[in-house]
Enzyme design. Structure first.
Site, PDB file in Angstrom:
ATOM      1  N   ASP A  47       0.846  -1.194   0.000  1.00 46.13           N
ATOM      2  CA  ASP A  47       0.000   0.000   0.000  1.00 46.13           C
ATOM      3  C   ASP A  47       0.881   1.244   0.000  1.00 46.13           C
ATOM      4  O   ASP A  47       1.584   1.515   0.971  1.00 46.13           O
ATOM      5  CB  ASP A  47      -0.892  -0.011   1.249  1.00 46.13           C
ATOM      6  CG  ASP A  47      -1.849   1.176   1.273  1.00 46.13           C
ATOM      7  OD1 ASP A  47      -2.929   1.065   0.690  1.00 46.13           O
ATOM      8  OD2 ASP A  47      -1.490   2.214   1.872  1.00 46.13           O
ATOM      9  N   TYR A  52       3.281   9.756   0.613  1.00 42.52           N
ATOM     10  CA  TYR A  52       4.295   9.175   1.495  1.00 42.52           C
ATOM     11  C   TYR A  52       5.725   9.511   1.056  1.00 42.52           C
ATOM     12  O   TYR A  52       6.685   9.141   1.734  1.00 42.52           O
ATOM     13  CB  TYR A  52       4.113   7.645   1.610  1.00 42.52           C
ATOM     14  CG  TYR A  52       2.719   7.219   2.020  1.00 42.52           C
ATOM     15  CD1 TYR A  52       1.856   8.086   2.694  1.00 42.52           C
ATOM     16  CD2 TYR A  52       2.242   5.936   1.732  1.00 42.52           C
ATOM     17  CE1 TYR A  52       0.565   7.700   3.044  1.00 42.52           C
ATOM     18  CE2 TYR A  52       0.956   5.541   2.089  1.00 42.52           C
ATOM     19  CZ  TYR A  52       0.123   6.438   2.738  1.00 42.52           C
ATOM     20  OH  TYR A  52      -1.153   6.050   3.090  1.00 42.52           O
ATOM     21  N   LYS A  81      -2.302   6.199  -4.555  1.00 40.49           N
ATOM     22  CA  LYS A  81      -3.451   7.033  -4.148  1.00 40.49           C
ATOM     23  C   LYS A  81      -3.347   8.433  -4.762  1.00 40.49           C
ATOM     24  O   LYS A  81      -2.268   9.033  -4.797  1.00 40.49           O
ATOM     25  CB  LYS A  81      -3.505   7.160  -2.624  1.00 40.49           C
ATOM     26  CG  LYS A  81      -3.618   5.827  -1.905  1.00 40.49           C
ATOM     27  CD  LYS A  81      -3.894   5.964  -0.419  1.00 40.49           C
ATOM     28  CE  LYS A  81      -3.696   4.637   0.289  1.00 40.49           C
ATOM     29  NZ  LYS A  81      -2.308   4.412   0.716  1.00 40.49           N
ATOM     30  N   HIS A 114      -7.592   9.353  -2.223  1.00 40.29           N
ATOM     31  CA  HIS A 114      -7.063   9.278  -0.851  1.00 40.29           C
ATOM     32  C   HIS A 114      -8.070   9.816   0.181  1.00 40.29           C
ATOM     33  O   HIS A 114      -8.269   9.216   1.241  1.00 40.29           O
ATOM     34  CB  HIS A 114      -5.744  10.065  -0.790  1.00 40.29           C
ATOM     35  CG  HIS A 114      -4.780   9.577   0.224  1.00 40.29           C
ATOM     36  ND1 HIS A 114      -3.420   9.601   0.050  1.00 40.29           N
ATOM     37  CD2 HIS A 114      -4.961   9.072   1.465  1.00 40.29           C
ATOM     38  CE1 HIS A 114      -2.820   9.117   1.115  1.00 40.29           C
ATOM     39  NE2 HIS A 114      -3.736   8.801   1.993  1.00 40.29           N
TER      40      HIS A 114
END
Ligand SMILES: NC(=O)c1ccc[n+]([C@@H]2O[C@H](COP(=O)([O-])OP(=O)(O)OC[C@H]3O[C@@H](n4cnc5c(N)ncnc54)[C@H](OP(=O)(O)O)[C@@H]3O)[C@@H](O)[C@H]2O)c1
Length: 321
Positions: A47, A52, A81, A114
């Site tokens: 994921d 990130y 996402k 997201h």
């Protein structure tokens, strides 16, 4: 109840592992090695998200694992996402392409919206956040229907195998279902014994939408707590969870993951520790009994830790209301 290792996604028919691996808050300079080790330990669902700031390193780990013969591309399930600042239709395809280029893959298995909120465009090079560089939270009028159409095009083009949503409630999901030509395969939400969301999970699953849990370890991993949740004891030290772990000769992390999987909820724990990469995967033999499930059900506290308050994210926005 299920002890299967996979669930099937609609409408693609793809199989997604019930236990995967999360990549948030892994520093970019450690990500390649950590994610490579996670795959080596047996993880197949990864994921990730542009937010990130480690997609290129995740991609390098994936390609190295494939090149080293540890896994084949089709055995992996790679998630990306769409960040809030790219919901406007002209931004969706370019930013998705950036994710695909970052991963350096020909396709990804799942792409999620997201959050159900569209904020003003920011240059990704400036770094992504809920707020802009001036620390403002600026919403824009980007209808989700327009965003979804772009994602459907990307599925048609073979660049994404499944599309889904994250942090959506029933109301926003219901609306999406009225116009989605390709329905969402997945809903990713915060989910742990302090925020069980049983009715949302049951409803999503009844619509053929599989649920992925994030923050399976609850408040154990948060540093700042929304108002009204500060009093809760560390979930990983809670006597109910500790005693169930002892009874099953498991660790508390495994109990929390096995509890979600018992309801066919997919889990994606993040760890940088090789030993935990293995134990977090090794949960399918832990069969919680009715008494365990009843005791855990009583821990419900409607406590959402990943919520937007001044003291948590620096702005107040009731997106989950
Ligand atoms: N869609 C969304 O909005 C959203 C939001 C948040 C997260 N996510 C996704 O969900 C993934 C998981 O959520 P998360 O990273 O917030 O939290 P998490 O997986 O619930 O917890 C991660 C933390 O728990 C520790 N840990 C891992 N396994 C453990 C075990 N067996 N026993 C004790 N501690 C353990 C890790 O420390 P060590 O690394 O030191 O082991 C880390 O500090 C993220 O990585 C991300 O991919 C999605």
């Amino acid at each position: 109840m299920s002890n299967q290792n996979y669930v099937t996604l609609q409408p693609s028919g793809d199989k997604i592992p019930l236990v995967g691996y999360g990549t948030a808050r892994i520093p970019a300079n450690e990500t390649e090695e950590v994610v490579y080790n996670a795959i080596k330990a047996g993880n197949r669902l990864i994921d990730g998200a542009l937010l990130y700031s480690n997609e290129p390193e995740v991609g390098r780990a994936v390609r190295k694992a494939i090149a080293d013969g540890i896994v084949k591309r089709e055995e992996l399930f790679i998630v990306g996402k769409l960040w809030n600042s790219f919901h406007e239709k002209e931004h969706v395809k370019p930013i998705f392409q950036q994710t695909l280029d970052n991963y350096s893959l020909e396709y990804i298995d799942l792409y999620l919206i997201h959050f159900p909120m569209a904020t003003e465009f920011v240059d990704p090079k400036e770094g992504l956040n809920f707020l802009n560089a001036k620390k403002e939270f600026n919403l824009v009028k980007a209808p989700l229907q327009d965003t979804w159409r772009e994602l459907e095009d990307l599925v048609d083009a073979g660049l994404i195998r499944n599309i889904g949503i994250s942090n959506f409630n029933v109301q926003s999901t219901l609306d999406l279902l009225t116009y989605a030509r390709i329905p969402p395969s997945v809903l990713e939400i915060e989910h742990h014994p302090y925020l069980q969301q049983r009715r949302l999970v049951n409803w999503a699953q009844s619509q053929g939408i599989q649920v992925i849990a994030y923050a399976s370890f609850g408040n154990a991993v948060f540093e700042k707590f929304p108002p009204g949740t500060e009093h809760l004891e560390n979930l990983m030290k809670h006597p109910v969870i500790v005693s169930i772990a002892k009874k099953h000769k498991a660790d508390v992390g495994q109990v929390l993951l096995a509890w979600a999987v018992n309801y066919d909820v997919i889990v994606i724990p993040k760890t940088v520790k090789i030993e935990r990469m293995k134990t977090n995967l090794d949960i399918h033999n832990i069969k919680l009994d009715d008494q365990d499930l009843k005791s855990i059900a009583k821990l419900e506290a409607n406590a959402r830790f990943n919520d937007f308050f001044e003291n948590t994210y620096g702005f107040d926005f009731p997106v989950f209301a």
